[in-house]
Design a protein around this motif. Structure first.
Motif: not given
Length: 348
Positions: A70-75, A88-92
């Motif tokens: 799951i990618v969350r951008r610009g947090l 940018d955060i990537v949770v795998a």
């Protein structure tokens, strides 16, 4: 061991979680980004770092449910100094390896912008130094001729008032020569020795207290774990004194100058085109009115000053000294808070 070395040298922040969302691994880049040490964060649930812009639990739950990254951008990530960092955060989810069930990647989106801005700043400063060196050469040559001619003329003149004029010529030529020398900054090569950065900061504060007296309110925020740095003690004291002196002058119309000195370490930090494993960060913060926006782009240019009586050389000289140590000096300012930040490499 090799895998850990590889992870530690990755520029992106990496955090490993177990199945209960507890932090089991964090690399230096993530420590620097979150401004949290490994000892402080290991064992914590990542949800304890919850901030309004980063829904850790919801993102992890979604990654577990859907079985994909799951990618969350610009947090906006909250940090210890209160300054948000955008990433940018990537949770795998991953097959459990060494008790790790999730891998989080933090990629600061402002990092590339910062590096680009700093490269432009360093290029502009190098261009300014080249122009100043050329200009100084063109000025000092005729100055020597003018002074020598005035001395010869003084010998030929009869004693009396006429020699007063030749004395004025010689004195003004010397004054202009001294000004040119100050424009060029320190001309000696830095004598690099192992230094305790906090000892230098305390010495500068002692000198500032002598000048400002009770008007100066000092707050120290030091990282006692910082190792020694390689530097020229006299030159670094001069660079810091110029910045602290500017803070005192900026607050001279205020009842109090609130000065904060902060030291931190930064890992995997890029200065110009070179990435350093460890960098010393020194923040000098004052409560002055801030730097006018019109001066923000020319802050380190010689002879540019916001004060009528200022020479505009102090910050230029400080920048030159920091640059000769392989470091970087920049500034962020707003009304009520101006922060000068010095970055110095800590490699031998």
């Amino acid at each position: 061991m090799l895998q850990q070395d590889i992870i530690d040298n990755i520029n992106s922040g990496i955090i490993g979680l177990d199945a209960d969302y507890r932090v089991r691994m964090i690399n230096p880049a993530a420590e620097a980004l979150l401004q949290l040490s490994e000892a402080r964060i290991l064992g914590l649930m990542i949800c304890e770092l919850e901030s309004p812009d980063v829904p850790w639990r919801a993102t992890l739950d979604q990654a577990a449910l859907e079985g994909r990254a799951i990618v969350r951008r610009g947090l906006s990530l909250d940090t210890r100094d209160g300054k948000p960092t955008f990433a940018d955060i990537v949770v795998a989810p991953m097959r459990e390896v060494s008790h790790l069930a999730y891998l989080i990647e933090l990629q600061p989106v402002d990092r590339l912008l910062r590096i680009s801005r700093e490269e432009n700043l360093m290029n502009a400063q190098e261009t300014t130094r080249t122009v100043v060196r050329g200009l100084a050469h063109e000025i000092k040559n005729p100055l020597g001729g003018i002074r020598g001619a005035a001395q010869l003329l003084e010998r030929e003149l009869p004693e009396g008032s006429l020699q007063e004029y030749t004395s004025i010529i010689i004195q003004e030529a010397d004054r202009l020569r001294d000004l040119v020398d100050r424009l060029l900054g320190p001309n000696k090569k830095p004598a690099l020795v192992a230094l305790n950065v906090h000892e230098i900061l305390e010495h500068v504060l002692q000198l500032a207290v002598v000048e400002a007296g009770e008007r100066l309110a000092i707050q120290r925020d030091y990282d006692p774990s910082l190792p020694s740095i390689k530097g020229d003690r006299g030159l670094l004291i001069q660079a810091l004194l110029n910045i602290v002196g500017n803070a005192l002058q900026a607050t001279e119309n205020q009842p109090q100058c609130a000065l904060t000195l902060r030291s931190r370490s930064q890992r995997q930090f890029t200065i110009g085109e070179q990435r350093h494993r460890l960098v010393c960060q020194i923040d000098i913060i004052d409560n002055g009115p801030g730097i006018p926006e019109a001066l923000s782009e020319t802050l380190f240019v010689p002879m540019v000053s916001g004060r009528a009586e200022g020479t505009g050389l102090g910050l230029s000289i400080s920048q030159s000294i920091v640059h000769r140590h392989g470091g970087l000096l920049n500034c962020e300012s707003r009304p009520g808070e101006t922060c000068f930040t010095i970055y110095l490499p800590m490699e031998n």
